[in-house]
Design an enzyme around this catalytic site. Structure first.
Site, mmCIF file in Angstrom:
data_model
loop_
_atom_site.group_PDB
_atom_site.id
_atom_site.type_symbol
_atom_site.label_atom_id
_atom_site.label_comp_id
_atom_site.label_asym_id
_atom_site.label_seq_id
_atom_site.Cartn_x
_atom_site.Cartn_y
_atom_site.Cartn_z
ATOM 1 N N TYR A 11 0.985 -23.576 -15.534
ATOM 2 C CA TYR A 11 0.425 -23.914 -16.831
ATOM 3 C C TYR A 11 -0.898 -24.646 -16.647
ATOM 4 C CZ TYR A 11 0.262 -23.511 -21.638
ATOM 5 O OH TYR A 11 -0.189 -23.129 -22.866
ATOM 6 N N LYS A 43 4.094 -19.914 -20.840
ATOM 7 C CA LYS A 43 4.930 -20.738 -21.736
ATOM 8 C C LYS A 43 6.396 -20.328 -21.627
ATOM 9 C CE LYS A 43 2.326 -23.586 -24.095
ATOM 10 N NZ LYS A 43 2.112 -24.507 -25.179
ATOM 11 N N ASP A 76 2.888 -23.964 -31.713
ATOM 12 C CA ASP A 76 2.983 -25.036 -30.726
ATOM 13 C C ASP A 76 1.721 -25.894 -30.686
ATOM 14 O OD1 ASP A 76 4.422 -26.379 -28.631
ATOM 15 O OD2 ASP A 76 2.872 -25.599 -27.304
ATOM 16 N N ASP A 77 0.560 -25.262 -30.887
ATOM 17 C CA ASP A 77 -0.688 -26.040 -30.812
ATOM 18 C C ASP A 77 -0.757 -27.076 -31.919
ATOM 19 O OD1 ASP A 77 -1.744 -24.324 -28.695
ATOM 20 O OD2 ASP A 77 -1.671 -22.831 -30.279
ATOM 21 N N GLU A 110 0.929 -19.048 -30.538
ATOM 22 C CA GLU A 110 0.285 -19.801 -29.464
ATOM 23 C C GLU A 110 -1.186 -19.417 -29.315
ATOM 24 O OE1 GLU A 110 2.129 -21.998 -27.593
ATOM 25 O OE2 GLU A 110 0.256 -22.549 -26.648
ATOM 26 N N ASP A 111 -2.039 -20.416 -29.320
ATOM 27 C CA ASP A 111 -3.467 -20.217 -29.025
ATOM 28 C C ASP A 111 -4.152 -19.201 -29.932
ATOM 29 O OD1 ASP A 111 -3.150 -22.213 -27.223
ATOM 30 O OD2 ASP A 111 -3.640 -21.063 -25.440
ATOM 31 N N ASN A 132 -7.649 -29.647 -22.974
ATOM 32 C CA ASN A 132 -7.343 -28.857 -21.778
ATOM 33 C C ASN A 132 -8.399 -27.782 -21.587
ATOM 34 O OD1 ASN A 132 -4.849 -30.154 -21.324
ATOM 35 N ND2 ASN A 132 -3.862 -28.875 -22.847
ATOM 36 N N ARG A 170 -8.083 -18.499 -29.025
ATOM 37 C CA ARG A 170 -8.437 -19.869 -28.617
ATOM 38 C C ARG A 170 -7.516 -20.270 -27.471
ATOM 39 N NH1 ARG A 170 -5.802 -24.964 -29.384
ATOM 40 N NH2 ARG A 170 -5.113 -23.850 -27.562
#
Ligand code: NAD
Length: 554
Positions: free
Chosen positions: A106, A177, A271-272, A248-249, A411, A159
């Site tokens: 990760y 993930k 999750d973000d 996600e993202d 990150n 993203r």
């Protein structure tokens, strides 16, 4: 398989692979650990070196090879290849060396892997659905070899971490993930499905890369985009009922919109927005044990007002409401600073997710000045802007706080708003620091600080396990609030003394089991569960957790 069948008369399920086919099946493969009896009965004699190894010996071999690799990207490729060959061994190695390998599978290495994905690509993983598959998504999901999927992580690659639009090369994120779902919460790998929905990319370098394997057109938007997401959700409902979908993202406009559209319709979360919020709130709870303050005494200034920032703000507001604040008073505790400056009511054209936090206050364009004027108890970096927490910012925090709380969550590591060393150095070692990507321990005036990582992996695997185990119909805000409290409760005085506001990663399975139990309890209490409540819920949850040990086939 019957326990008492003599080894020379094995009864195998119809279609159970044998010989090379068995060795090539990553879920069943045991490689040199196949027993003598299995080798005879399953057509493996001569296909493997003669001596039988234990899994412990195999782990030793893997670690020897792993540690010989000279770069993190090579370590990533090595682990992904191991996962392709032998999932039990991969998860055994990963769970036993999580602290060492988390930064590889990760953040930060997965970010580099996604940037290089089309060049290091070997075997396909997960499912790709793209603009050219419109109308066929359900049929495509039927191509997946496993019908027991219970958790999907999906990205549209817009993203990826703080790295921007990586198109179909973002697939490394759902893959990574889901490995964490298994390693951290024991969700069986066969229940997990990584998905990339390829709606094009606006990344010119990728579009022009001859090795790029995604759709080369610009990203589609509007109704065409929404239509594809809707088709995907329906295809999941048709093929994999009771499946949790983790978004996600996604780029922030779509992330907020899709959460609003689907959160009360299907079993999903982002999750973000929500996972990050819970891990950051847990960090704040722990930090308060050090600062000795109450939640309602906090003033949090966010640097970055996107998915992560306003997600954290919204959950902190819910926590403050639980602590007795009215919603408007609760929001007064959270302030935002975005690429234009302080988010205030006089600003025009603010995005919808920022409006609740646009306070009546003079505009400030400089972040250090905002810190001096607002005197926050905590600053939270969620901007993707490396170095934004300058010495001036950190010194201003140290001036107005005995123990300034500094979270640099962006990150990968290269995007962090400050390093651990900088945070401690410019606050005379008084900062309560956490970061999004891991940092090495820092030494200031002879004292060693071991900062914690605000890693979403403390939260989402446990939530997922609780949701799956209870067959919850929705994932609720309360589940994330409770997860934050549960995580913070796992932080010991010894952790806090070292400077870490999160528990050690080697405790993550226990953390996940507790979070799963808490999430499932909420599902039962709120009438959202899809199966009868077990008498011993914590015991039941733990019994569902996959252990990476070899099964005996004979
Ligand atoms: P986003 O694109 O939704 O939001 C980024 C925000 O930063 C926007 O509000 C933007 O205006 C602001 N910003 C950009 N440049 C700025 C500048 N120069 N000054 C002030 N503000 C600026 O992205 P996101 O999903 O919110 O993620 C942001 C970062 O947080 C990423 O680096 C991501 O990796 C990180 N993140 C960390 C965790 C974690 O540590 N657990 C979880 C999620 C996201």
């Amino acid at each position: 398989m019957p326990q008492n069948t003599p080894p020379d008369i094995p009864i195998l399920p119809v279609g159970f692979p044998t010989g090379t086919q068995l060795i090539n099946d990553s879920m069943l493969n045991k490689n040199t650990a196949f027993t003598e009896e299995e080798r005879i009965a399953l057509g493996l004699r001569g296909l493997l070196p003669p001596r039988v190894n234990t899994i412990e010996e195999q782990v030793m071999r893997v670690m020897g090879n792993y540690r010989r690799k000279t770069s993190d990207l090579e370590r990533y490729i090595f682990l992904v290849s191991l996962q392709d060959r032998n999932q039990t061994l991969f998860y055994r190695v990963l769970t036993e060396h999580l602290e060492e390998m988390m930064p590889i599978i990760y953040t930060p290495t997965v970010g580099l892997a996604c940037q290089e994905y089309v060049h290091i690509y070997r075997r396909p993983k997960g499912i790709f659905v793209s603009t050219k598959d419109k109308g066929h998504f359900s049929q495509i999901l039927r191509n997946w070899h496993n019908r027991s999927v219970r958790v999907i992580v999906i990205t549209d690659g817009e993203r990826i971490l703080g790295l921007g639009d990586l198109g179909a090369a973002g697939m490394g994120i759902p893959v990574g993930k889901l490995s964490l779902y298994t390693a951290c919460a024991g969700i069986h790998p066969s229940l997990c499905l990584p998905v990339t929905i390829d709606v094009g990319t606006n990344n010119k370098a990728l579009q022009n890369d001859p090795l790029y394997f995604g759709m080369q057109h610009p990203r589609i938007r509007g109704e065409a985009y929404d239509g594809l997401i809707e088709e995907f959700v329906r295809a999941v409902e048709d093929n994999f009922p009771h499946t949790l979908i983790q978004f996600e993202d996604f780029g922030n406009t779509n992330a907020f919109r899709l959460l609003k559209i689907f959160r009360n319709r299907i079993c999903m979360f982002n999750d973000d927005i929500q996972g990050t919020a819970a891990v950051a709130l847990a960090g704040l709870y722990s930090a308060m044990k050090i600062t000795g303050q109450k939640l309602t005494q906090q003033k949090i200034l966010f640097f970055g007002a996107g998915e992560a920032g306003t997600g954290i703000g919204d959950l902190m507001v819910s926590a403050m409401e639980n602590a007795g604040c009215t919603p408007p008073r609760a929001r007064e505790h959270c302030w935002f600073f975005d690429s234009q400056g302080l988010v205030v009511s006089s600003r025009k054209n603010l995005a919808e997710h920022k409006l609740d936090y646009a306070h009546d206050h003079p505009f400030i364009s400089d972040f250090a000045e905002a810190v001096r004027v607002l005197k926050p108890t905590a600053i939270v970096g969620v901007s993707g802007q490396a170095g934004a927490f300058t010495p001036e910012v950190l010194e201003a925090m140290a001036e107005c706080n005995e123990r300034p709380v500094v979270f640099a969550l962006s990150n990968p590591t290269s995007n962090s708003e400050c390093t651990a060393q900088e945070a401690y150095k410019h606050t005379d070692g008084r900062a309560v620091f956490a970061s999004g990507s891991p940092f090495e321990p820092a030494e200031i005036n002879g004292k060693i600080y071991e900062p914690g990582q605000g890693n979403n992996a403390y939260i989402f695997p446990g939530i997922g396990l609780g949701v799956i185990a209870s067959k919850a119909r929705h994932v609720t805000e309360e589940m994330f609030l409770t997860a934050a409290g549960t995580l913070a409760a796992k932080v010991s005085d010894a952790d806090l003394k070292k400077g870490s506001i999160y528990p050690p990663l080697n405790q993550i399975r226990e953390v996940s089991a507790d979070i799963a139990t808490a999430a499932a309890e909420i599902a039962y209490r709120c009438g959202l569960a899809g199966m009868p409540e077990p008498d011993d819920l914590p015991g039941y949850i733990r019994s569902q957790m996959y252990q990476p040990v070899y099964q005996n086939y004979i």
